[in-house]
Design an enzyme around this catalytic site. Structure first.
Site, PDB file in Angstrom:
ATOM      1  N   GLY A  94       0.837  -1.192   0.000  1.00  0.00           N
ATOM      2  CA  GLY A  94       0.000   0.000   0.000  1.00  0.00           C
ATOM      3  C   GLY A  94       0.872   1.241   0.000  1.00  0.00           C
ATOM      4  O   GLY A  94       1.524   1.539   0.995  1.00  0.00           O
ATOM      5  N   GLY A 104       0.002   4.423  -0.273  1.00  0.00           N
ATOM      6  CA  GLY A 104      -0.700   5.666   0.028  1.00  0.00           C
ATOM      7  C   GLY A 104       0.121   6.536   0.963  1.00  0.00           C
ATOM      8  O   GLY A 104       1.335   6.365   1.097  1.00  0.00           O
ATOM      9  N   ARG A 105      -0.560   7.449   1.652  1.00  0.00           N
ATOM     10  CA  ARG A 105       0.186   8.408   2.467  1.00  0.00           C
ATOM     11  C   ARG A 105       0.870   7.751   3.662  1.00  0.00           C
ATOM     12  O   ARG A 105       2.004   8.100   3.997  1.00  0.00           O
ATOM     13  CB  ARG A 105      -0.744   9.541   2.904  1.00  0.00           C
ATOM     14  CG  ARG A 105      -1.127  10.435   1.728  1.00  0.00           C
ATOM     15  CD  ARG A 105      -1.836  11.698   2.144  1.00  0.00           C
ATOM     16  NE  ARG A 105      -3.206  11.462   2.562  1.00  0.00           N
ATOM     17  CZ  ARG A 105      -4.100  12.429   2.752  1.00  0.00           C
ATOM     18  NH1 ARG A 105      -3.756  13.692   2.555  1.00  0.00           N
ATOM     19  NH2 ARG A 105      -5.332  12.149   3.132  1.00  0.00           N
ATOM     20  N   VAL A 106       0.203   6.792   4.306  1.00  0.00           N
ATOM     21  CA  VAL A 106       0.857   6.096   5.421  1.00  0.00           C
ATOM     22  C   VAL A 106       2.014   5.247   4.908  1.00  0.00           C
ATOM     23  O   VAL A 106       3.127   5.292   5.438  1.00  0.00           O
ATOM     24  CB  VAL A 106      -0.141   5.224   6.200  1.00  0.00           C
ATOM     25  CG1 VAL A 106       0.591   4.407   7.273  1.00  0.00           C
ATOM     26  CG2 VAL A 106      -1.221   6.078   6.854  1.00  0.00           C
ATOM     27  N   ASP A 109       2.050  -1.372  -4.671  1.00  0.00           N
ATOM     28  CA  ASP A 109       0.679  -0.875  -4.805  1.00  0.00           C
ATOM     29  C   ASP A 109       0.096  -1.411  -6.104  1.00  0.00           C
ATOM     30  O   ASP A 109       0.832  -1.765  -7.029  1.00  0.00           O
ATOM     31  CB  ASP A 109       0.655   0.653  -4.799  1.00  0.00           C
ATOM     32  CG  ASP A 109      -0.700   1.213  -4.412  1.00  0.00           C
ATOM     33  OD1 ASP A 109      -0.883   1.561  -3.229  1.00  0.00           O
ATOM     34  OD2 ASP A 109      -1.589   1.284  -5.282  1.00  0.00           O
ATOM     35  N   ASN A 117      -7.324  -0.010   8.772  1.00  0.00           N
ATOM     36  CA  ASN A 117      -8.503   0.014   9.648  1.00  0.00           C
ATOM     37  C   ASN A 117      -9.689  -0.747   9.055  1.00  0.00           C
ATOM     38  O   ASN A 117      -9.792  -0.863   7.837  1.00  0.00           O
ATOM     39  CB  ASN A 117      -8.913   1.467   9.908  1.00  0.00           C
ATOM     40  CG  ASN A 117      -8.044   2.134  10.960  1.00  0.00           C
ATOM     41  OD1 ASN A 117      -7.734   1.538  11.979  1.00  0.00           O
ATOM     42  ND2 ASN A 117      -7.646   3.368  10.711  1.00  0.00           N
ATOM     43  N   ARG A 159      -0.693   9.882  20.997  1.00  0.00           N
ATOM     44  CA  ARG A 159      -1.692  10.955  21.013  1.00  0.00           C
ATOM     45  C   ARG A 159      -2.023  11.374  22.445  1.00  0.00           C
ATOM     46  O   ARG A 159      -2.109  12.571  22.746  1.00  0.00           O
ATOM     47  CB  ARG A 159      -2.951  10.492  20.276  1.00  0.00           C
ATOM     48  CG  ARG A 159      -2.778  10.459  18.772  1.00  0.00           C
ATOM     49  CD  ARG A 159      -3.971   9.857  18.049  1.00  0.00           C
ATOM     50  NE  ARG A 159      -3.815  10.039  16.604  1.00  0.00           N
ATOM     51  CZ  ARG A 159      -4.463   9.333  15.677  1.00  0.00           C
ATOM     52  NH1 ARG A 159      -5.324   8.384  16.049  1.00  0.00           N
ATOM     53  NH2 ARG A 159      -4.265   9.573  14.397  1.00  0.00           N
ATOM     54  N   HIS A 199      -8.613  -0.155  18.595  1.00  0.00           N
ATOM     55  CA  HIS A 199      -8.252   1.130  17.986  1.00  0.00           C
ATOM     56  C   HIS A 199      -9.540   1.815  17.550  1.00  0.00           C
ATOM     57  O   HIS A 199      -9.944   1.740  16.394  1.00  0.00           O
ATOM     58  CB  HIS A 199      -7.330   0.877  16.793  1.00  0.00           C
ATOM     59  CG  HIS A 199      -6.755   2.118  16.196  1.00  0.00           C
ATOM     60  ND1 HIS A 199      -6.197   3.128  16.946  1.00  0.00           N
ATOM     61  CD2 HIS A 199      -6.640   2.509  14.895  1.00  0.00           C
ATOM     62  CE1 HIS A 199      -5.751   4.076  16.142  1.00  0.00           C
ATOM     63  NE2 HIS A 199      -6.021   3.723  14.899  1.00  0.00           N
TER      64      HIS A 199
END
Length: 324
Positions: free
Chosen positions: A21, A23-25, A45, A132, A163, A187
């Site tokens: 993957g 993507g941004r992560v 990807d 997720n 966080r 989560h």
């Protein structure tokens, strides 16, 4: 023991991390791993050209960032062969108003297929799931690969703890590095921040903040991901998730034995079985070296059980769609 002149040379290949993957992560994680000089990276990807372009972009930064790690972009799982760690970040991100559980149906098929493909080429790898809804996706990846539980885990607690630590630091005006906190459970909205274990340079936050303020920070932590989604409108967090994942990768590859909250398949710990949920674990070369059982209060244990029940319901929900 030294080898004889006629024996083949012993090759010590640099560690390799496959990221499924881009993507941004995934792409930010590739940057973190390479620039921390942890491993070579294979970024995969399904979108043709995207991982190749990202890999080239990262390669062109090597001289500036002073590392020589190889970074490969690909659409072919064969290029991930022999990876020590496989990180699955593939899947759709949240949109404003969505919960992580809303992504179950769309992301489950993606994660299961990615896990099956990756394990075929890297049968000895340790798997970290980031997609997720995290705890359910980790469970499904565990089912798909048949791996022992020490070699498959989910990244959630490290991020949620970071966080919580950030919000405590902002409230008190102290260095984030001086704050230590741990978040257990799923989560999502039912995560379990352990307020009584949170400290600032060893001082419990219960001596620095009143109960109402602590509860406000706990609630902000539970909604930390949603807060970013609402602000950005076009996706979710990626810098902090990538940093949290790279910390797990570092602890494994360097055998640091860090004690971190990660999502793991439980076999009776905390009174829970056949569920993946976040608890403290020691991470080293073998993946999860041990699961640590804390002496939780009655309310903390009850909250953890409620969190686990929510994960189990979503697992059952997914299984029911596969048999209907």
């Amino acid at each position: 023991m030294s080898s004889s002149p006629d024996s083949p040379p012993i090759l010590h290949r640099l560690p390799r991390v496959a990221i499924i993957g881009a993507g941004r992560v995934g792409s930010t994680l590739a940057q973190r791993i390479a620039e921390k000089n942890l491993a070579d990276v294979v970024l995969l990807d399904i979108v043709e050209g995207m991982p190749q372009g990202l890999a080239l972009d990262l390669l062109e930064a090597r001289g500036i960032e002073l590392h020589n790690r190889q970074i490969i972009g690909t659409n072919n799982y064969a290029d991930t062969s022999g990876s020590q760690i496989v990180v699955i970040t593939a899947g759709f991100p949240r949109k404003p108003g969505m919960s992580r559980d809303d992504l179950l149906r769309t992301n489950a098929k993606i994660v299961v297929e990615a896990a099956k493909q990756a394990i075929a080429y890297s049968p000895c790898a340790i798997f970290i799931v980031v997609t997720n809804p995290l705890d359910v996706m980790t469970y499904l990846a565990w089912e798909a690969t048949g791996l022992p539980r020490n070699r498959i885990m989910g990244m959630a607690g490290v991020l949620d703890s970071a966080r919580f630590e950030t919000f405590i630091a902002l409230e008190l005006g102290v260095l984030p590095a001086d704050v230590k906190a741990m978040v257990l459970g799923s989560h999502g909205d039912l995560m379990v921040p352990l307020s009584r274990h949170a400290t600032v340079n060893g001082i419990p936050i219960t001596e620095l903040l009143d109960a109402a303020t602590i509860e406000r920070l706990v609630e902000r932590t539970r909604n930390g991901g949603a807060e970013i989604v609402e602000l950005m409108q076009t996706g979710g967090a990626f810098f902090a998730p990538a940093s949290a994942t790279s910390l797990m990768v570092e602890s494994i590859l360097l055998n640091q034995s860090r004690l971190l909250p990660v999502s793991v398949y439980l076999q009776g710990e905390y009174g829970l079985k056949d569920v993946v949920i976040g608890v403290p674990c020691r991470l080293g070369l073998n993946g999860i070296e041990s699961v640590i059982e804390l002496n939780l209060s009655d309310s903390e244990r009850e909250a953890l059980q409620t969190s686990a029940q929510s994960v189990q319901k979503n697992i059952e929900r997914w299984h029911s769609t596969q048999h209907s």
